[in-house]
Every structure is written in C-alpha cells, then in structure tokens.
Design a protein around this motif. Structure first.
Motif, mmCIF file in Angstrom:
data_model
loop_
_atom_site.group_PDB
_atom_site.id
_atom_site.type_symbol
_atom_site.label_atom_id
_atom_site.label_comp_id
_atom_site.label_asym_id
_atom_site.label_seq_id
_atom_site.Cartn_x
_atom_site.Cartn_y
_atom_site.Cartn_z
ATOM 1 N N GLU A 55 0.827 -1.213 0.000
ATOM 2 C CA GLU A 55 0.000 0.000 0.000
ATOM 3 C C GLU A 55 0.857 1.257 0.000
ATOM 4 N N THR A 56 1.898 1.258 0.808
ATOM 5 C CA THR A 56 2.756 2.435 0.923
ATOM 6 C C THR A 56 3.437 2.751 -0.407
ATOM 7 N N LYS A 57 3.844 1.733 -1.120
ATOM 8 C CA LYS A 57 4.411 1.952 -2.458
ATOM 9 C C LYS A 57 3.369 2.601 -3.371
ATOM 10 N N ASN A 58 2.100 2.202 -3.223
ATOM 11 C CA ASN A 58 1.026 2.829 -3.997
ATOM 12 C C ASN A 58 0.776 4.269 -3.543
ATOM 13 N N HIS A 59 0.979 4.543 -2.258
ATOM 14 C CA HIS A 59 0.825 5.914 -1.753
ATOM 15 C C HIS A 59 1.830 6.835 -2.437
ATOM 16 N N ILE A 60 3.035 6.330 -2.643
ATOM 17 C CA ILE A 60 4.068 7.113 -3.326
ATOM 18 C C ILE A 60 3.645 7.411 -4.757
ATOM 19 N N VAL A 61 3.104 6.415 -5.425
ATOM 20 C CA VAL A 61 2.623 6.609 -6.807
ATOM 21 C C VAL A 61 1.504 7.652 -6.823
ATOM 22 N N ARG A 62 0.599 7.574 -5.862
ATOM 23 C CA ARG A 62 -0.491 8.561 -5.788
ATOM 24 C C ARG A 62 0.053 9.968 -5.550
ATOM 25 N N LEU A 63 1.014 10.074 -4.646
ATOM 26 C CA LEU A 63 1.605 11.392 -4.395
ATOM 27 C C LEU A 63 2.244 11.941 -5.664
#
Length: 168
Positions: A55-63
């Motif tokens: 999820e955190t890796k996806n948070h980076i992509v979203r940011l």
C-alpha cells in the motif's frame, strides 16, 4: 526549508511543502517496513506489515500523481517528525528481547507512524479542497482511508492477541 521559511508565502506553497514532507515520509517508511517485517514474530502482524508495504508503495505513486496534477516537481523535503518516529521505533525494537513484547512494541511504533500520516493526509485533503483542487483531494482521500484502515487493523490485532501475549 523551515515551516516559517521565506519559501512558504502562500497556501499553495504550504500545500506543496506538505506534499513534499509526506513524500519523504512515505519513502522512508518503504525503507523501514522490511525491517519491521523481519522483526515481527506474529504471523498476522507480518502479513499486515507486508500488505501495508505494498500500500505504501502505492501511496508514493499517488503522491507523484498529485504532484503531476498540481504542476510541481515530485521531490522530498526532510521530515524530522517521521525521522524521529522511525528512529525511536528502531531503538525500542532493538532493546526488547522478549518476542511477544517486541510484537507489541512494533504495533505501537507502526501506529505512531499511521497517526502521523493520518494527520498529514487529513490536512492535505482539506488544503487541496480549499485550493480548488478536488482532483488532488480525491486522490489524497484514498490514501487517508487506507491509513485509517491500517491503524484500525493494528488496533484490532493488538487488542485481540498481541498485547495479551505480551502481558503474559
């Protein structure tokens, strides 16, 4: 750049600064979660940490998408708050010999991180709306919901077994 730096003159500047702060934090979390996964002994805790790493890796992509939508470069500013939270977690984890107590300490450390993230994302959502950026707000809201869910899972895990085992 400090909070009251000359570089922050407008609400937009503040928004971008906060984006860069949480971008730093998320990248730092991606580096620290594997250590927590390795130290955890409870299988559910390991699984939750592993899921949250994804999820955190996806948070980076979203940011990075929010940066793109907002027309600014995706880059970090050092976040002393997350550095302190992670340093403290690593220090405490290094001092705990009892594996059951260690799991409880890891849950507490992870929740400190989650609470920090929830405050940042909640603020960013509000500021994005204020700045007339519902596109950015909706992306940030997805991450905020995931952070809240991660915290809720950790609470349930702690209260249902991890803390009980640590107290035995």
């Amino acid at each position: 750049m400090g909070l009251f730096s000359k570089d922050i003159q407008t609400m937009d500047d503040l928004f971008v600064h906060q984006l860069r702060d949480i971008y730093y934090a998320e990248n730092k979390i991606v580096k620290s979660l594997p250590k927590m996964i390795d130290k955890a002994t409870d299988p559910q805790l390991k699984a939750d940490f592993t899921g949250h790493l994804t999820e955190t890796k996806n948070h980076i992509v979203r940011l990075e998408e929010v940066f793109r939508l907002h027309g600014v470069e995706a880059k970090s500013v050092t976040c002393p708050a997350i550095d302190g939270i992670i340093d403290e977690a690593e220090e405490v984890a290094g001092e705990v010999a009892d594996k059951q107590v260690l799991d409880a300490a890891l849950v507490a450390a992870a929740q400190a991180v989650e609470h920090y993230e929830m405050t940042r994302y909640g603020t960013l959502v509000a500021w994005a709306r204020q700045l007339g950026r519902p596109d950015c707000a909706s992306i940030l809201e997805k991450t905020l919901a995931e952070e809240k869910n991660a915290d809720s899972k950790l609470t349930k895990l702690a209260e249902s077994k991890v803390n009980l085992r640590a107290a035995e």
